[in-house]
Design an enzyme around this catalytic site. Structure first.
Site, PDB file in Angstrom:
ATOM      1  N   ASP A  66       0.996  -1.184  -0.028  1.00 23.28           N
ATOM      2  CA  ASP A  66      -0.119   0.105   0.043  1.00 23.28           C
ATOM      3  C   ASP A  66       0.864   1.322  -0.023  1.00 23.28           C
ATOM      4  O   ASP A  66       1.534   1.620   0.799  1.00 23.28           O
ATOM      5  CB  ASP A  66      -0.825  -0.052   1.174  1.00 23.28           C
ATOM      6  N   SER A 146      -3.707  15.441 -12.094  1.00 23.41           N
ATOM      7  CA  SER A 146      -4.874  15.302 -12.733  1.00 23.41           C
ATOM      8  C   SER A 146      -5.257  16.659 -13.183  1.00 23.41           C
ATOM      9  O   SER A 146      -4.912  17.736 -12.676  1.00 23.41           O
ATOM     10  CB  SER A 146      -5.830  14.939 -11.740  1.00 23.41           C
ATOM     11  N   TYR A 159     -10.548  14.965  -4.109  1.00 23.30           N
ATOM     12  CA  TYR A 159      -9.881  14.682  -5.274  1.00 23.30           C
ATOM     13  C   TYR A 159      -8.859  15.805  -5.719  1.00 23.30           C
ATOM     14  O   TYR A 159      -7.820  15.590  -5.972  1.00 23.30           O
ATOM     15  CB  TYR A 159     -10.414  14.088  -6.360  1.00 23.30           C
ATOM     16  N   SER A 160      -9.559  16.864  -6.005  1.00 27.88           N
ATOM     17  CA  SER A 160      -9.154  18.158  -6.528  1.00 27.88           C
ATOM     18  C   SER A 160      -7.784  18.579  -5.457  1.00 27.88           C
ATOM     19  O   SER A 160      -6.818  18.907  -5.937  1.00 27.88           O
ATOM     20  CB  SER A 160     -10.120  19.116  -6.668  1.00 27.88           C
ATOM     21  N   ALA A 161      -8.266  18.545  -4.129  1.00 25.34           N
ATOM     22  CA  ALA A 161      -7.419  19.161  -3.188  1.00 25.34           C
ATOM     23  C   ALA A 161      -6.071  18.046  -3.177  1.00 25.34           C
ATOM     24  O   ALA A 161      -4.934  18.608  -3.126  1.00 25.34           O
ATOM     25  CB  ALA A 161      -8.060  19.128  -2.129  1.00 25.34           C
ATOM     26  N   SER A 162      -6.346  16.766  -3.171  1.00 22.05           N
ATOM     27  CA  SER A 162      -5.310  15.837  -3.052  1.00 22.05           C
ATOM     28  C   SER A 162      -4.284  16.046  -4.438  1.00 22.05           C
ATOM     29  O   SER A 162      -2.829  16.082  -4.174  1.00 22.05           O
ATOM     30  CB  SER A 162      -5.460  14.278  -3.019  1.00 22.05           C
ATOM     31  N   LYS A 163      -5.010  16.334  -5.374  1.00 20.26           N
ATOM     32  CA  LYS A 163      -4.086  16.520  -6.585  1.00 20.26           C
ATOM     33  C   LYS A 163      -3.261  17.895  -6.816  1.00 20.26           C
ATOM     34  O   LYS A 163      -2.271  17.919  -7.381  1.00 20.26           O
ATOM     35  CB  LYS A 163      -4.732  16.169  -7.926  1.00 20.26           C
TER      36      LYS A 163
HETATM   37  N1  LIG Z   1      -8.371   8.009 -15.541  1.00 17.52           N
HETATM   38  C1  LIG Z   1      -8.542   9.088 -15.325  1.00 17.52           C
HETATM   39  O1  LIG Z   1      -9.521   9.676 -15.932  1.00 17.52           O
HETATM   40  C2  LIG Z   1      -7.658  10.014 -14.656  1.00 17.52           C
HETATM   41  C3  LIG Z   1      -7.608  11.299 -14.886  1.00 17.52           C
HETATM   42  C4  LIG Z   1      -6.702  12.181 -14.288  1.00 17.52           C
HETATM   43  C5  LIG Z   1      -5.740  11.578 -13.561  1.00 17.52           C
HETATM   44  N2  LIG Z   1      -5.619  10.211 -13.348  1.00 17.52           N
HETATM   45  C6  LIG Z   1      -4.816   9.778 -12.308  1.00 17.52           C
HETATM   46  O2  LIG Z   1      -3.944   8.747 -13.083  1.00 17.52           O
HETATM   47  C7  LIG Z   1      -3.362   7.654 -12.163  1.00 17.52           C
HETATM   48  C8  LIG Z   1      -3.601   6.462 -12.662  1.00 17.52           C
HETATM   49  O3  LIG Z   1      -5.124   6.226 -12.689  1.00 17.52           O
HETATM   50  P1  LIG Z   1      -5.681   5.117 -13.649  1.00 17.52           P
HETATM   51  O4  LIG Z   1      -7.121   5.894 -14.336  1.00 17.52           O
HETATM   52  O5  LIG Z   1      -4.966   4.370 -14.477  1.00 17.52           O
HETATM   53  O6  LIG Z   1      -6.627   4.250 -12.363  1.00 17.52           O
HETATM   54  P2  LIG Z   1      -6.998   2.844 -12.360  1.00 17.52           P
HETATM   55  O7  LIG Z   1      -7.079   1.875 -13.417  1.00 17.52           O
HETATM   56  O8  LIG Z   1      -7.916   2.704 -11.048  1.00 17.52           O
HETATM   57  O9  LIG Z   1      -5.218   2.147 -11.732  1.00 17.52           O
HETATM   58  C9  LIG Z   1      -4.810   2.649 -10.371  1.00 17.52           C
HETATM   59  C10 LIG Z   1      -3.821   2.073  -9.727  1.00 17.52           C
HETATM   60  O10 LIG Z   1      -3.423   2.531  -8.615  1.00 17.52           O
HETATM   61  C11 LIG Z   1      -3.076   1.209  -7.724  1.00 17.52           C
HETATM   62  N3  LIG Z   1      -3.396   1.969  -6.294  1.00 17.52           N
HETATM   63  C12 LIG Z   1      -4.562   2.391  -5.801  1.00 17.52           C
HETATM   64  N4  LIG Z   1      -4.284   2.410  -4.680  1.00 17.52           N
HETATM   65  C13 LIG Z   1      -3.346   2.031  -4.292  1.00 17.52           C
HETATM   66  C14 LIG Z   1      -2.843   1.940  -2.882  1.00 17.52           C
HETATM   67  N5  LIG Z   1      -3.210   2.427  -1.608  1.00 17.52           N
HETATM   68  N6  LIG Z   1      -1.421   1.189  -2.867  1.00 17.52           N
HETATM   69  C15 LIG Z   1      -0.696   0.945  -4.012  1.00 17.52           C
HETATM   70  N7  LIG Z   1      -1.431   0.714  -5.238  1.00 17.52           N
HETATM   71  C16 LIG Z   1      -2.390   1.402  -5.302  1.00 17.52           C
HETATM   72  C17 LIG Z   1      -4.075   0.442  -8.221  1.00 17.52           C
HETATM   73  O11 LIG Z   1      -3.396  -1.046  -7.856  1.00 17.52           O
HETATM   74  P3  LIG Z   1      -3.782  -1.945  -7.003  1.00 17.52           P
HETATM   75  O12 LIG Z   1      -5.374  -1.810  -7.009  1.00 17.52           O
HETATM   76  O13 LIG Z   1      -3.290  -3.383  -7.410  1.00 17.52           O
HETATM   77  O14 LIG Z   1      -3.424  -1.620  -5.639  1.00 17.52           O
HETATM   78  C18 LIG Z   1      -4.013   0.530  -9.870  1.00 17.52           C
HETATM   79  O15 LIG Z   1      -2.730  -0.201 -10.257  1.00 17.52           O
HETATM   80  C19 LIG Z   1      -4.130   8.032 -10.775  1.00 17.52           C
HETATM   81  O16 LIG Z   1      -3.319   8.891 -10.053  1.00 17.52           O
HETATM   82  C20 LIG Z   1      -5.138   9.104 -11.176  1.00 17.52           C
HETATM   83  O17 LIG Z   1      -5.680  10.149 -10.360  1.00 17.52           O
HETATM   84  C21 LIG Z   1      -6.574   9.373 -14.074  1.00 17.52           C
END
Ligand SMILES: NC(=O)c1ccc[n+]([C@@H]2O[C@H](COP(=O)([O-])OP(=O)(O)OC[C@H]3O[C@@H](n4cnc5c(N)ncnc54)[C@H](OP(=O)(O)O)[C@@H]3O)[C@@H](O)[C@H]2O)c1
Length: 278
Positions: A66, A146, A159-163
């Site tokens: 994690d 993001s 979410y916005s605050a964290s990013k």
């Molecule tokens: N998709 C969008 O629309 C979007 C837009 C803007 C920004 N983003 C950002 O892009 C990044 C990737 O997102 P994604 O869209 O590819 O999402 P996703 O498909 O849900 O993948 C998220 C990844 O993060 C891992 N994860 C989540 N919580 C975790 C934890 N506590 N410890 C370790 N691993 C963790 C998950 O792995 P496990 O479940 O195996 O732990 C998974 O591999 C994120 O930071 C997201 O905020 C995404």
């Protein structure tokens, strides 16, 4: 033949089991001959990725933990050093998107979890890994924030605050290490991945269609991230929706949040129902 500064390098990618992170892992290994250390929690998904890597699977190793727990990063850094592994690049990609909702509806656990996974994980990883990365002559960090960091909408407060916190932190660290460490920040717009699983149950077909319409294809987003990294770009905004939010905020300031939130309210999408009902 080496074409790019991270070809043949060792790259750590968090959130390697799914979506953008998984795409980055595959591209780094298949097109840049990198050795990748993936981090995630779900071993089943990681094993599926290994299968997809086929003959390149030896270039991938993984740790299951994690990312939001400081001690996990301390243990990981100690393990890396003990095994004489020299990582060159860290990509902080793991993240979650809480359900779209009113700030008042979130529990403190929801808020802390989003901050811990999206922001504090990067604080811990950078504190633990920067001293190790600096021993590489091609050191770099890429933080995936993001478009929500550029413009806050009703329903995305936490979410916005964290990013936005991650964006600010990245900007300062970049200047502190300028010349010694490449530091990139990516602000993707909506991208087709599993990140919307928290929204399930409220996504009606209209909501899903609307999301699909504005979302970028995951492979295209991964290509954009890798190309930006190749050019050592500092701030990267990818996706039509992200560009609109970025340009709109520059021109109209906070009015963009007001107009966008009004449009979401008028859309009457199930996805945002909890945000706009009393
Ligand atoms: N998709 C969008 O629309 C979007 C837009 C803007 C920004 N983003 C950002 O892009 C990044 C990737 O997102 P994604 O869209 O590819 O999402 P996703 O498909 O849900 O993948 C998220 C990844 O993060 C891992 N994860 C989540 N919580 C975790 C934890 N506590 N410890 C370790 N691993 C963790 C998950 O792995 P496990 O479940 O195996 O732990 C998974 O591999 C994120 O930071 C997201 O905020 C995404």
């Amino acid at each position: 033949m080496i074409k790019c500064w991270f070809d043949y390098k060792t790259v750590i990618v968090t959130g390697a089991s799914s979506g953008i992170g998984k795409g980055i892992v595959k591209k780094l290994i298949q097109e840049h001959c990198c050795n990748v250390i993936g981090i995630a929690r779900n071993e089943t998904k990681i094993k599926a990725l290994i299968e997809e890597l086929g003959s390149n699977k030896a270039k991938f190793s993984y740790y299951l933990f994690d990312v939001s727990k400081r001690e996990n990063w301390e243990n990981f850094a100690a393990e890396i050093e003990k095994n004489n592994i020299q990582p060159d690049v860290l990509i902080n990609n793991a993240g979650i998107l809480p359900k779209f909702d009113k700030f008042a509806h979130y529990s403190m656990e929801d808020i802390e979890s989003a901050m811990n996974i999206n922001f504090y994980s990067c604080v811990y990883s950078m504190r633990c890994m920067i001293p190790i990365l600096l021993k590489s002559d091609s050191a770099g960090i890429v933080n995936i924030a993001s478009s929500a960091a550029l413009c806050s909408l009703a329903g995305t407060s936490v979410y916005s605050a964290s990013k936005a916190a991650l964006k600010s932190l990245t900007g300062s660290i970049r200047e502190e290490y300028r010349g010694r460490l490449y530091i990139g920040l990516v602000c993707p717009g909506f991208t087709k991945t599993d990140i919307f699983h928290n929204q399930k149950g409220t996504v009606d077909s209209k909501g899903e269609k609307a999301l699909n319409l504005v979302s970028s294809d995951c492979e295209k987003m991964v290509d954009a991230v890798i190309n930006g990294m190749w050019k050592k770009r500092s701030d990267m905004v990818f996706g039509i929706d992200a560009h609109l939010m970025s340009a709109g905020t520059k021109i109209l300031g906070v009015n963009v949040s007001r107009i966008s939130s009004k449009v979401l309210k008028m859309s009457k999408l199930d996805l945002f129902a909890d945000v706009f009902t009393e």
